[in-house]
Design a protein around this motif. Structure first.
Motif, PDB file in Angstrom:
ATOM      1  N   ARG A  18     -15.359  21.127 -33.198  1.00 34.70           N
ATOM      2  CA  ARG A  18     -14.219  21.181 -32.272  1.00 34.70           C
ATOM      3  C   ARG A  18     -12.965  20.629 -32.944  1.00 34.70           C
ATOM      4  O   ARG A  18     -11.863  21.173 -32.785  1.00 34.70           O
ATOM      5  CB  ARG A  18     -14.548  20.395 -30.997  1.00 34.70           C
ATOM      6  N   VAL A  21     -16.849  25.439 -27.239  1.00 40.62           N
ATOM      7  CA  VAL A  21     -17.750  24.771 -28.172  1.00 40.62           C
ATOM      8  C   VAL A  21     -18.774  24.006 -27.347  1.00 40.62           C
ATOM      9  O   VAL A  21     -18.408  23.185 -26.500  1.00 40.62           O
ATOM     10  CB  VAL A  21     -16.988  23.812 -29.107  1.00 40.62           C
ATOM     11  N   THR A  71     -21.091  19.264 -32.832  1.00 43.02           N
ATOM     12  CA  THR A  71     -20.069  19.904 -31.986  1.00 43.02           C
ATOM     13  C   THR A  71     -18.714  19.218 -32.093  1.00 43.02           C
ATOM     14  O   THR A  71     -17.680  19.890 -32.124  1.00 43.02           O
ATOM     15  CB  THR A  71     -20.531  19.935 -30.522  1.00 43.02           C
TER      16      THR A  71
END
Length: 710
Positions: A626, A650, A622
């Motif tokens: 991002r 996200v 993640t």
């Protein structure tokens, strides 16, 4: 003016009148708070009245701005209409009345929970229930309740013999719309119903999602309505496939119970339990939008939080601590502190000495143990019965004794020493610390004992550092020592993920109340997730609760459901495959070389549509995704930041459960599936978060259970 324009004009005028009446209700409630303070009554009655008036005023004042009604019922004049013959009712989220000189006039808007409103959800061409015409209102998206936002209406003629403006079958709705005022009125009628039977209804269900979860008061389906209006005394378990609205059903049942049984609920309280705080933030606006405020919404961890979590268990230790056998282990550890008396009790009374023989003391302790009261109650019973034995001796010798004599006997040093010896006072932390220092219980295998054994026991239980699983065990012990206060009703969402010991914590708080249990066995992702509902309901103390399946999805498109259903056979749970009534939506499965770049491209394309976007990946990925989106100039938010202006969220797969986004980008399914023991269940959850479009991006081969989508 066309008939359509005339009908809309009348309804807008009516909405203005309702808005005026609503303003009057708010002002009137505030006035009553002031004048009610001067009411002549007893202190307790005045306090209760003041609390009611203040709560009612706060409730009205904090209602969110929204349209005041979403439907109307016109009853026919035949016998089937009963007391409602010839009557017309507007249906909304809140009852609205207009004050008159002679008291309260008939309601301008009827609450959706009122008995008469049920026909709005249940009436059909086959069973009109006395309804001649059901009207639905179409409001502009995100309307704050301005009358000009009423853009369409739709009439469904249900009563036999009712004329339709345009020939249709008995099951087809007749709809008029003002979305395009310049259009030919003759073409304003719907020629073909949506899958739900109503274009307005389908449009509301499929409307893009932004921000917190919305209520579904305007779109409740008959099978959902049956569950929502279940009586308070009944516990219900809803096995709901993705997109079937099980969470909304639970929240609306809570609102219905608060409306229908206000005194019984207020006396004991109502609790909403969610899996995590992100989920609670997502659903937080639903009950206030229905007029219910100050409802406790919490997690199991928050409910049992006696101490902060300072340590973390190994997977093996956590599995043992959450196992149902720990209830018996803890019970034995606690009651191992109870011991038989070793000597008689002798109590001096002036020049005389009262004596309770050893065999009578043994009988007292044995009888109290057999009664199996909470530990603290048992301790006091032992004291009370020892004092009673002394009292009977004294009365046989000299007649009745005074209350002060009884109280003095109860405080006698010999009696207190006896009670402390046979039934010592203790704390949950003291018992658990001793058990974790030496977990030698035959219910646990040697390897399990070693898994939970403290490697470095603290000097005292007061300085111990507790894990999340320890808090569940402490709550069990606290419940064995003293029964906790319970709730009148508890709504438990994502219940399939609860461990047996967590279920017992809930059961203790619902011993005299009922439960609404919501979940999906296919979405069970914890190591101890339930495989079947009867066993889980037994842990929750509601073995007799009916299990009602919801399989028809209204939110997730059929193509997305079909993809997720490929995993069901590998999930080792007995659930019917989900099905969807929606034939729209988009599904794309693509193999890509650069996952981050492909994610940026997918999000850019998604931003050309309206609605929310969720990028879901395994947690280690993640941060990278991002950062890639930020480098591309795309603002993102986290899952628990529902007030952020960014349309793109996200989030890791571990917290996606219960959330919905219009467009979902799933990055690397294989990583999600391989991240944990129940990774395929997690992937099933992730694939069903999209309510319009789903992009599946992978640089590694897809999990074989998913197959090779075309």
């Amino acid at each position: 003016m066309t008939s359509l324009e005339h009908a809309l004009s009348e309804e807008r005028d009516y909405h203005d009148a309702c808005r005026t009446a609503m303003t009057g209700m708010v002002d009137g409630a505030a006035h009553h708070v002031v004048t009610g303070a001067d009411v002549s009554a007893s202190g307790a009655d005045a306090e209760a009245l003041g609390h009611y008036l203040r709560s009612y005023a706060k409730e009205l004042r904090e209602l969110p701005d929204s349209p005041l009604f979403f439907g109307r019922l016109d009853f026919g004049r035949d016998a089937s209409a009963r007391d409602h013959a010839g009557q017309s009712y507007h249906i909304g989220r809140r009852r609205i009345t207009e004050q008159s000189r002679h008291g309260t006039a008939p309601p301008l808007v009827v609450d959706w929970r009122a008995p008469v409103s049920r026909a709005f959800y249940r009436a059909s061409a086959r069973d009109p229930q006395g309804v001649a015409v059901r009207r639905r209102f179409g409001w502009a998206p995100w309307s704050k309740g301005d009358s000009g936002d009423l853009t369409s209406l739709e009439d469904e003629h249900l009563a036999a013999g009712e004329p339709n403006p345009q020939p249709t079958s008995a099951s087809d709705p007749v709809s008029v719309s003002a979305s395009d005022p310049a259009s030919d009125p003759a073409s304003a009628f719907v020629s073909a119903p949506a899958p739900t039977g109503s274009r307005i209804l389908a449009g509301e269900i499929e409307r893009p999602r932004v921000g917190p979860m919305r209520d579904i008061a305007a779109t409740i389906q008959p099978e959902q309505d049956d569950l929502v209006r279940s009586p308070l005394a009944e516990s219900v378990c809803v096995q709901g496939a993705p997109g079937t609205g099980k969470t909304a059903v639970g929240l609306h049942r809570a609102a219905y119970l608060l409306y229908t049984y206000p005194q019984r609920i207020q006396r004991r309280g109502l609790l909403i339990l969610g899996p995590n705080r992100t989920f609670l933030s997502y659903i937080s606006a639903v009950l206030p939008s229905l007029g219910e405020i100050d409802i406790r919404q919490s997690t199991v961890d928050d409910e049992i939080a006696r101490h902060p979590v300072r340590t973390r268990d190994s997977e093996e230790a956590a599995a043992v601590k959450h196992d149902a056998r720990m209830a018996a282990v803890l019970h034995r550890a606690l009651y191992a502190r109870v011991s038989p008396p070793a000597e008689p009790v002798v109590v001096p009374d002036g020049s005389y000495r009262w004596r309770i023989p050893l065999d009578e003391l043994e009988r007292i302790v044995a009888e109290v143990r057999a009664e199996a009261p909470p530990y603290a109650v048992g301790r006091e019973r032992v004291r009370t019965r020892a004092v009673r034995a002394l009292q009977l001796q004294a009365e046989r010798r000299a007649g009745p004794v005074s209350n002060s004599w009884v109280q003095k006997a109860g405080r006698a040093r010999a009696v207190s020493a006896f009670v402390d010896t046979v039934w010592p006072r203790t704390q949950p932390e003291e018992v658990l610390a001793a058990l974790l220092t030496d977990p030698a219980d035959p219910l646990l295998a040697p390897a399990e004992q070693e898994a939970i054994r403290w490697t470095r026991p603290p000097r005292s239980y007061r300085s111990a550092g507790w894990s999340a699983a320890d808090l569940v065990l402490l709550d069990e012990l606290a419940g064995l020592i003293e029964r906790p206060d319970g709730y009148g009703h508890i709504v438990v969402d994502e219940a399939q993920d609860l461990s047996p010991m967590q279920c017992r914590a809930i059961a203790r708080r619902a011993g005299f109340g009922s439960l609404t249990v919501l979940g999906d066995l296919a979405q069970g992702t914890t190591p101890w997730a339930a495989r079947n509902w009867p066993e889980q309901l037994a842990h929750l103390g509601k073995e007799q609760a009916a299990v009602v399946p919801l399989t028809a999805g209204f939110r997730v498109p059929a193509a997305i459901v079909a993809l997720a259903n490929r995993l069901v056979a590998a999930l080792d749970v007995d659930v019917p495959p989900a099905r969807s009534l929606r034939r729209d939506g988009e599904l794309t499965v693509r193999e890509v070389g650069d996952l981050a770049a492909a994610t940026v491209g997918a999000v850019r394309a998604a931003l050309t549509h309206e609605g929310s976007i969720g990028v879901i990946a395994d947690e280690p990925d993640t941060a990278r995704l991002r950062a890639a989106l930020a480098a591309a100039g795309i603002a993102t938010a986290t899952a628990d930041d529902l007030t952020a202006e960014a349309r793109v969220t996200v989030l890791p797969a571990s917290i996606a459960k219960g959330l919905e986004y219009d467009h979902v980008v799933v990055a690397e399914p294989a990583a999600i599936a391989g991240a944990e023991a129940r990774g395929l269940h997690r992937l099933y959850v992730v694939l069903t978060r999209a309510v319009s479009r789903l992009d599946v991006l992978h640089s590694r081969p897809l999990p074989p259970e998913l197959g090779s989508p075309e």
